[in-house]
Design a protein around this motif. Structure first.
Motif, PDB file in Angstrom:
ATOM      1  N   TYR A 150     -11.100 -33.845  64.116  1.00  0.00           N
ATOM      2  CA  TYR A 150     -11.329 -32.440  63.759  1.00  0.00           C
ATOM      3  C   TYR A 150     -10.619 -31.528  64.754  1.00  0.00           C
ATOM      4  CZ  TYR A 150     -13.934 -28.315  62.128  1.00  0.00           C
ATOM      5  OH  TYR A 150     -14.279 -27.095  61.612  1.00  0.00           O
ATOM      6  N   LEU A 151     -10.603 -31.931  66.026  1.00  0.00           N
ATOM      7  CA  LEU A 151      -9.986 -31.117  67.074  1.00  0.00           C
ATOM      8  C   LEU A 151      -8.469 -31.186  67.022  1.00  0.00           C
ATOM      9  CD1 LEU A 151     -12.309 -32.024  70.094  1.00  0.00           C
ATOM     10  CD2 LEU A 151     -12.493 -30.085  68.529  1.00  0.00           C
ATOM     11  N   SER A 152      -7.944 -32.315  66.608  1.00  0.00           N
ATOM     12  CA  SER A 152      -6.490 -32.469  66.560  1.00  0.00           C
ATOM     13  C   SER A 152      -5.880 -31.808  65.337  1.00  0.00           C
ATOM     14  CB  SER A 152      -6.116 -33.954  66.591  1.00  0.00           C
ATOM     15  OG  SER A 152      -6.603 -34.614  65.438  1.00  0.00           O
ATOM     16  N   GLY A 153      -6.751 -31.335  64.428  1.00  0.00           N
ATOM     17  CA  GLY A 153      -6.244 -30.662  63.240  1.00  0.00           C
ATOM     18  C   GLY A 153      -6.009 -31.583  62.063  1.00  0.00           C
TER      19      GLY A 153
ATOM     20  N   LYS B 217      -3.548 -32.247  57.627  1.00  0.00           N
ATOM     21  CA  LYS B 217      -4.247 -31.302  58.482  1.00  0.00           C
ATOM     22  C   LYS B 217      -5.483 -30.785  57.765  1.00  0.00           C
ATOM     23  CE  LYS B 217      -0.558 -29.717  61.507  1.00  0.00           C
ATOM     24  NZ  LYS B 217       0.178 -28.565  62.053  1.00  0.00           N
ATOM     25  N   ARG B 218      -6.576 -30.724  58.492  1.00  0.00           N
ATOM     26  CA  ARG B 218      -7.810 -30.247  57.879  1.00  0.00           C
ATOM     27  C   ARG B 218      -7.690 -28.762  57.553  1.00  0.00           C
ATOM     28  NH1 ARG B 218     -10.365 -26.837  61.144  1.00  0.00           N
ATOM     29  NH2 ARG B 218     -10.355 -27.133  63.415  1.00  0.00           N
ATOM     30  N   ALA B 219      -8.514 -28.310  56.625  1.00  0.00           N
ATOM     31  CA  ALA B 219      -8.535 -26.889  56.277  1.00  0.00           C
ATOM     32  C   ALA B 219      -9.015 -26.073  57.463  1.00  0.00           C
ATOM     33  CB  ALA B 219      -9.449 -26.662  55.074  1.00  0.00           C
ATOM     34  N   LEU B 220      -8.535 -24.863  57.560  1.00  0.00           N
ATOM     35  CA  LEU B 220      -8.992 -23.952  58.613  1.00  0.00           C
ATOM     36  C   LEU B 220     -10.463 -23.630  58.405  1.00  0.00           C
ATOM     37  CD1 LEU B 220      -5.986 -21.486  58.496  1.00  0.00           C
ATOM     38  CD2 LEU B 220      -6.448 -23.095  60.348  1.00  0.00           C
TER      39      LEU B 220
ATOM     40  N   LYS C 185       4.842 -14.089  61.466  1.00  0.00           N
ATOM     41  CA  LYS C 185       5.310 -15.287  60.741  1.00  0.00           C
ATOM     42  C   LYS C 185       4.539 -16.534  61.188  1.00  0.00           C
ATOM     43  CE  LYS C 185       9.442 -17.844  59.397  1.00  0.00           C
ATOM     44  NZ  LYS C 185       8.785 -19.141  59.492  1.00  0.00           N
ATOM     45  N   THR C 186       4.291 -16.656  62.485  1.00  0.00           N
ATOM     46  CA  THR C 186       3.547 -17.808  63.008  1.00  0.00           C
ATOM     47  C   THR C 186       2.162 -17.883  62.385  1.00  0.00           C
ATOM     48  OG1 THR C 186       4.725 -17.783  65.126  1.00  0.00           O
ATOM     49  CG2 THR C 186       2.566 -18.851  65.086  1.00  0.00           C
ATOM     50  N   PHE C 187       1.468 -16.746  62.355  1.00  0.00           N
ATOM     51  CA  PHE C 187       0.101 -16.725  61.828  1.00  0.00           C
ATOM     52  C   PHE C 187       0.083 -16.933  60.313  1.00  0.00           C
ATOM     53  CE2 PHE C 187      -0.728 -13.704  65.578  1.00  0.00           C
ATOM     54  CZ  PHE C 187      -0.961 -14.773  66.434  1.00  0.00           C
ATOM     55  N   GLU C 188       1.050 -16.318  59.608  1.00  0.00           N
ATOM     56  CA  GLU C 188       1.093 -16.471  58.156  1.00  0.00           C
ATOM     57  C   GLU C 188       1.412 -17.917  57.765  1.00  0.00           C
ATOM     58  OE1 GLU C 188       3.905 -13.540  56.850  1.00  0.00           O
ATOM     59  OE2 GLU C 188       2.337 -12.050  56.480  1.00  0.00           O
TER      60      GLU C 188
ATOM     61  N   LEU D 153     -10.952 -24.598  66.997  1.00  0.00           N
ATOM     62  CA  LEU D 153     -11.278 -26.015  67.183  1.00  0.00           C
ATOM     63  C   LEU D 153     -10.160 -26.920  66.682  1.00  0.00           C
ATOM     64  CD1 LEU D 153     -15.074 -26.008  66.203  1.00  0.00           C
ATOM     65  CD2 LEU D 153     -14.059 -26.148  68.490  1.00  0.00           C
ATOM     66  N   ARG D 154      -8.968 -26.355  66.550  1.00  0.00           N
ATOM     67  CA  ARG D 154      -7.789 -27.158  66.206  1.00  0.00           C
ATOM     68  C   ARG D 154      -6.786 -27.037  67.336  1.00  0.00           C
ATOM     69  NH1 ARG D 154      -5.436 -26.515  60.111  1.00  0.00           N
ATOM     70  NH2 ARG D 154      -3.536 -26.352  61.342  1.00  0.00           N
ATOM     71  N   ASN D 155      -6.418 -28.156  67.922  1.00  0.00           N
ATOM     72  CA  ASN D 155      -5.539 -28.132  69.087  1.00  0.00           C
ATOM     73  C   ASN D 155      -4.184 -27.503  68.798  1.00  0.00           C
ATOM     74  OD1 ASN D 155      -7.519 -29.391  70.572  1.00  0.00           O
ATOM     75  ND2 ASN D 155      -6.695 -31.452  70.283  1.00  0.00           N
ATOM     76  N   ASP D 156      -3.673 -27.680  67.579  1.00  0.00           N
ATOM     77  CA  ASP D 156      -2.376 -27.091  67.252  1.00  0.00           C
ATOM     78  C   ASP D 156      -2.457 -25.562  67.236  1.00  0.00           C
ATOM     79  OD1 ASP D 156      -4.008 -27.338  64.952  1.00  0.00           O
ATOM     80  OD2 ASP D 156      -2.270 -27.082  63.644  1.00  0.00           O
TER      81      ASP D 156
END
Length: 335
Positions: A168-171, A178-181, A231-234, A288-291
């Protein structure tokens, strides 16, 4: 009133000095926006804030005079040109005001934590009430006008769940994708897009009316930094199949006549950059996602470098007022 014998502490002097800088800047911005607005409701919101801030600036001046402290220069009528044409339109004034109140709410909490004298605490308690009221009124106004985009909707949870894997932490989830946000992470990304959109419009206006070439270049560089962050966030949202827009309906006009001094515009961007670094740190802590934490760290680094270059530019042009200093005991002993 604090008696002169009951001197304020160094931390109180520092926070009051910085508050004076920030509030006089906002007063000058309001001078211009109030002059240019054609919306009675927007004028009422900004006019009420102007009166409240002017009251607390006067209280700080009285306190400084009572303590024998020199009044800071801050920002004066010389830093605003009320004859300049409208540089922003379609509700940008209240959008920007809302961002300024976000910054103020955080600052007053920190300042109150560093206060010891009752009168100083009263100033920050009063400013907090003013800020929360204006933030609420600004948000309601922008939503009513259809200018402010709200965060994405989500299906409401009907059961409690606990995290079962460190993945979960690694995303990543059990199937390798990748898990959902989660909703906290979406909120952080939404806020990042929203604030950078406003910052992009603000600095675009500054860039087209700045006269000093290196200041203009600095603002253009800030535009590119804001675009990069948006762009990064989108992209992070799209990876979770969240189609989302936090763009506002406000616009920058074609005016090239500066409504504010370059000193004021540079300090304003410095203030927003500082807020941006704090927001990035907040995102690093609560995701809670490391990425995502890594992305937030990179964003904070970019903002730090940009902010540091802006400070050097302000010093070069004599635009950065020096905060009160502690006594240099080593130098005094040498003398």
């Amino acid at each position: 009133m604090i008696k002169k014998a009951d001197s304020i502490s160094s931390s109180e002097l520092g926070t009051l000095w910085l508050t004076y800088q920030q509030k006089t800047l906002i007063l000058r911005v309001l001078d211009y926006f109030i002059e240019k607005t054609e919306d009675p409701e927007a004028r009422n919101i900004m006019g009420g804030l102007w009166q409240d801030l002017d009251h607390y600036v006067s209280k700080i001046i009285d306190l400084f005079e009572n303590q024998g402290i020199v009044i800071p220069v801050g920002f004066t009528k010389a830093d605003v040109n009320l004859e300049a044409p409208k540089l922003y339109d379609n509700g940008f004034d209240i959008m920007f005001l809302r961002i300024l109140k976000e910054i103020s709410m955080g600052m007053y909490t920190l300042n109150l934590n560093m206060s010891y004298q009752g009168e100083v605490m009263d100033i920050y308690e009063g400013l907090t009430v003013v800020t929360q009221n204006i933030y609420k009124r600004s948000t309601e106004y922008l939503l009513k006008k259809g200018i402010l985009a709200t965060p994405p909707k989500v299906t409401m949870p009907i059961a409690n769940e606990f995290i079962e894997s460190k993945d979960y932490l690694s995303g990543f989830n059990l199937f390798g994708d990748k898990r959902a946000l989660n909703t906290i992470e979406v909120g952080i990304l939404h806020h990042g897009i929203e604030t950078n959109n406003i910052g992009l419009q603000l600095i675009s206006g500054f860039a087209q009316c700045a006269n000093t070439p290196e200041v203009k270049e600095y603002f253009v560089r800030g535009m590119e930094l804001a675009k990069k962050q948006i762009k990064t966030f989108e992209d992070l949202l799209l990876q979770s199949n969240i189609q989302f827009s936090a763009t506002s309906g406000s616009t920058v006009t074609t005016s090239t006549i500066a409504p504010f001094s370059e000193k004021l515009m540079m300090f304003c961007i410095h203030l927003l950059n500082t807020f941006g670094m704090v927001s990035s740190s907040f995102g690093t802590i609560f995701t809670l996602r490391n990425d995502l934490s890594l992305k937030a760290g990179i964003v904070a680094k970019d903002i730090y470098v940009y902010t540091h270059d802006g400070i050097k530019l302000m010093i070069k042009h004599g635009w950065l007022e020096e905060p009160p200093q502690m006594e240099d005991r080593k130098q005094l002993i040498k003398q």
